[in-house]
Design a protein around this motif. Structure first.
Motif, mmCIF file in Angstrom:
data_model
loop_
_atom_site.group_PDB
_atom_site.id
_atom_site.type_symbol
_atom_site.label_atom_id
_atom_site.label_comp_id
_atom_site.label_asym_id
_atom_site.label_seq_id
_atom_site.Cartn_x
_atom_site.Cartn_y
_atom_site.Cartn_z
ATOM 1 N N ARG A 1 0.826 -1.216 0.000
ATOM 2 C CA ARG A 1 0.000 0.000 0.000
ATOM 3 C C ARG A 1 0.855 1.259 0.000
ATOM 4 O O ARG A 1 0.594 2.199 -0.761
ATOM 5 N N LEU A 2 1.900 1.271 0.796
ATOM 6 C CA LEU A 2 2.740 2.466 0.870
ATOM 7 C C LEU A 2 3.492 2.709 -0.438
ATOM 8 O O LEU A 2 3.594 3.846 -0.903
ATOM 9 N N PHE A 3 4.028 1.659 -1.034
ATOM 10 C CA PHE A 3 4.801 1.841 -2.264
ATOM 11 C C PHE A 3 3.932 2.292 -3.432
ATOM 12 O O PHE A 3 4.448 2.864 -4.393
ATOM 13 N N SER A 4 2.630 2.048 -3.360
ATOM 14 C CA SER A 4 1.738 2.493 -4.440
ATOM 15 C C SER A 4 1.095 3.847 -4.150
ATOM 16 O O SER A 4 0.276 4.323 -4.931
ATOM 17 N N SER A 5 1.478 4.497 -3.060
ATOM 18 C CA SER A 5 0.848 5.752 -2.656
ATOM 19 C C SER A 5 1.420 6.949 -3.412
ATOM 20 O O SER A 5 2.521 6.890 -3.981
ATOM 21 N N ALA A 6 0.697 8.060 -3.380
ATOM 22 C CA ALA A 6 1.149 9.282 -4.040
ATOM 23 C C ALA A 6 2.423 9.816 -3.405
ATOM 24 O O ALA A 6 3.331 10.286 -4.105
ATOM 25 N N GLN A 7 2.506 9.767 -2.081
ATOM 26 C CA GLN A 7 3.717 10.274 -1.441
ATOM 27 C C GLN A 7 4.936 9.435 -1.807
ATOM 28 O O GLN A 7 6.030 9.973 -2.004
ATOM 29 N N ALA A 8 4.770 8.128 -1.893
ATOM 30 C CA ALA A 8 5.901 7.288 -2.289
ATOM 31 C C ALA A 8 6.314 7.567 -3.723
ATOM 32 O O ALA A 8 7.517 7.601 -4.036
ATOM 33 N N ARG A 9 5.357 7.790 -4.609
ATOM 34 C CA ARG A 9 5.715 8.125 -5.996
ATOM 35 C C ARG A 9 6.523 9.416 -6.035
ATOM 36 O O ARG A 9 7.515 9.517 -6.763
ATOM 37 N N GLU A 10 6.102 10.422 -5.260
ATOM 38 C CA GLU A 10 6.856 11.662 -5.194
ATOM 39 C C GLU A 10 8.240 11.434 -4.592
ATOM 40 O O GLU A 10 9.249 11.948 -5.099
ATOM 41 N N GLY A 11 8.309 10.649 -3.527
ATOM 42 C CA GLY A 11 9.590 10.394 -2.887
ATOM 43 C C GLY A 11 10.558 9.650 -3.782
ATOM 44 O O GLY A 11 11.745 10.003 -3.862
ATOM 45 N N MET A 12 10.077 8.638 -4.474
ATOM 46 C CA MET A 12 10.949 7.879 -5.368
ATOM 47 C C MET A 12 11.371 8.700 -6.571
ATOM 48 O O MET A 12 12.520 8.635 -7.014
ATOM 49 N N THR A 13 10.451 9.496 -7.103
ATOM 50 C CA THR A 13 10.801 10.356 -8.229
ATOM 51 C C THR A 13 11.861 11.370 -7.816
ATOM 52 O O THR A 13 12.836 11.610 -8.539
ATOM 53 N N ALA A 14 11.673 11.974 -6.648
ATOM 54 C CA ALA A 14 12.644 12.946 -6.156
ATOM 55 C C ALA A 14 14.010 12.294 -5.956
ATOM 56 O O ALA A 14 15.050 12.886 -6.307
ATOM 57 N N PHE A 15 14.019 11.081 -5.416
ATOM 58 C CA PHE A 15 15.286 10.381 -5.217
ATOM 59 C C PHE A 15 15.989 10.148 -6.544
ATOM 60 O O PHE A 15 17.187 10.411 -6.690
ATOM 61 N N LEU A 16 15.255 9.655 -7.528
ATOM 62 C CA LEU A 16 15.857 9.366 -8.826
ATOM 63 C C LEU A 16 16.290 10.645 -9.545
ATOM 64 O O LEU A 16 17.245 10.634 -10.328
ATOM 65 N N GLU A 17 15.593 11.746 -9.287
ATOM 66 C CA GLU A 17 15.944 13.038 -9.896
ATOM 67 C C GLU A 17 16.942 13.827 -9.055
ATOM 68 O O GLU A 17 17.300 14.955 -9.415
ATOM 69 N N ARG A 18 17.365 13.263 -7.941
ATOM 70 C CA ARG A 18 18.354 13.880 -7.056
ATOM 71 C C ARG A 18 17.919 15.265 -6.585
ATOM 72 O O ARG A 18 18.653 16.248 -6.661
ATOM 73 N N ARG A 19 16.675 15.325 -6.102
ATOM 74 C CA ARG A 19 16.133 16.577 -5.553
ATOM 75 C C ARG A 19 15.381 16.252 -4.273
ATOM 76 O O ARG A 19 15.103 15.088 -3.965
ATOM 77 N N ASP A 20 15.064 17.291 -3.492
ATOM 78 C CA ASP A 20 14.240 17.102 -2.314
ATOM 79 C C ASP A 20 12.799 16.818 -2.704
ATOM 80 O O ASP A 20 12.283 17.465 -3.637
ATOM 81 N N PRO A 21 12.130 15.916 -2.005
ATOM 82 C CA PRO A 21 10.694 15.736 -2.256
ATOM 83 C C PRO A 21 9.925 16.947 -1.768
ATOM 84 O O PRO A 21 10.427 17.794 -1.014
ATOM 85 N N SER A 22 8.672 17.057 -2.186
ATOM 86 C CA SER A 22 7.882 18.269 -1.962
ATOM 87 C C SER A 22 7.614 18.548 -0.501
ATOM 88 O O SER A 22 7.337 19.698 -0.136
ATOM 89 N N TRP A 23 7.694 17.544 0.382
ATOM 90 C CA TRP A 23 7.335 17.770 1.774
ATOM 91 C C TRP A 23 8.490 18.318 2.629
ATOM 92 O O TRP A 23 8.290 18.639 3.804
ATOM 93 N N VAL A 24 9.694 18.399 2.082
ATOM 94 C CA VAL A 24 10.817 18.874 2.868
ATOM 95 C C VAL A 24 10.619 20.336 3.245
ATOM 96 O O VAL A 24 10.283 21.162 2.399
ATOM 97 N N VAL A 25 10.778 20.664 4.532
ATOM 98 C CA VAL A 25 10.607 22.031 5.011
ATOM 99 C C VAL A 25 11.913 22.560 5.574
ATOM 100 O O VAL A 25 12.795 21.804 5.928
#
Length: 250
Positions: free
Chosen positions: A226-250
């Motif tokens: 369930r977690l790996f198919s979630s929107a937040q995980a998609r954002e987190g994995m995309t950010a990791f592969l793109e070498r950037r911070d995910p959107s939730w980083v403050v």
């Protein structure tokens, strides 16, 4: 071509994670190859013990985000290590992240070089260390593992030994040579032990770990999926592969 190398010295089979292009990340292929190699060791009466090690500077980078194994396959691999009727000894001279920590915790003994680093990085990509918690939680200090699982901080080999994730942190020096110096009496002791004695003693020592698998594996497998198919995980994995911070980083 297999992603797991094999060699044998005096009844000790060495299995080497050998997918350096992905930093030995847990792909579906690597998990399958390692499971096959372990099954072969279990069947072979000439194998007294197994050493699990790696090529390259990383023991295991965690799940391969481009080709992740099914959660059920990772659960089965971790249980296979814990249930193998022969001791499994981790030899770590590189870095370990996320799912790789599950491999270490499933092993009976783990020795790490002083230069190795460790991190539960799942929270950084929007998931949780669900499946690997099965072997990790019964073996580690609760307060310490809470900190590292919640923050994703890196910690060193001495800290990994203090909290129970590894057995011994080798002293500083030549890295791999120091690890092998620590392992030498361990492997000699295993060679001098009877197969029956090892199997039954391991059964006693892994009872709490296997109880966790019996009690929680199905629920944690579902949670991981369930977690790996979630929107937040998609954002987190995309950010990791793109070498950037995910959107939730403050």
């Amino acid at each position: 071509m297999t992603s797991v190398g094999r060699s044998r010295t005096r009844a000790v089979e060495t299995l080497s994670l050998d997918a350096t292009g992905t930093r030995n990340a847990l792909s579906a292929a690597l998990v399958g190859d390692l499971a096959d190699a372990l099954a072969g060791c279990a069947r072979d009466d000439a194998v007294r013990a197994v050493v699990l090690t790696h090529t390259g500077t990383t023991f295991c980078a965690g799940a391969d985000l481009r080709d992740p194994p099914r959660p059920e396959a990772l659960v089965a691999l971790l249980r296979q290590i814990a249930e193998l009727p022969k001791p499994v000894v981790a030899r770590v001279t590189g870095h370990v992240r996320a799912g790789g920590l599950g491999l270490l915790a499933a092993c009976d003994i783990a020795v790490a070089a002083h230069t190795a680093t460790f991190a539960f990085t799942e929270v950084r990509i929007g998931v949780a260390p669900a499946v690997i918690s099965l072997p990790v939680l019964p073996r580690t200090d609760p307060r310490a593992v809470a900190r590292y699982c919640l923050t994703g901080e890196r910690f060193d080999a001495a800290e990994a030994a203090r909290i129970g994730l590894v057995t011994v942190a080798a002293p500083g020096g030549d890295g791999a040579d120091d690890v092998d110096d620590v392992l030498a009496p361990v492997l000699e002791g295993l060679r001098r032990s009877s197969p029956q004695g090892l199997a039954e003693t391991k059964r006693l020592l892994t009872a709490r770990v296997l109880e966790a698998f019996d009690r929680e594996a199905d629920a944690l497998t579902a949670l991981s999926a369930r977690l790996f198919s979630s929107a937040q995980a998609r954002e987190g994995m995309t950010a990791f592969l793109e070498r950037r911070d995910p959107s939730w980083v403050v």
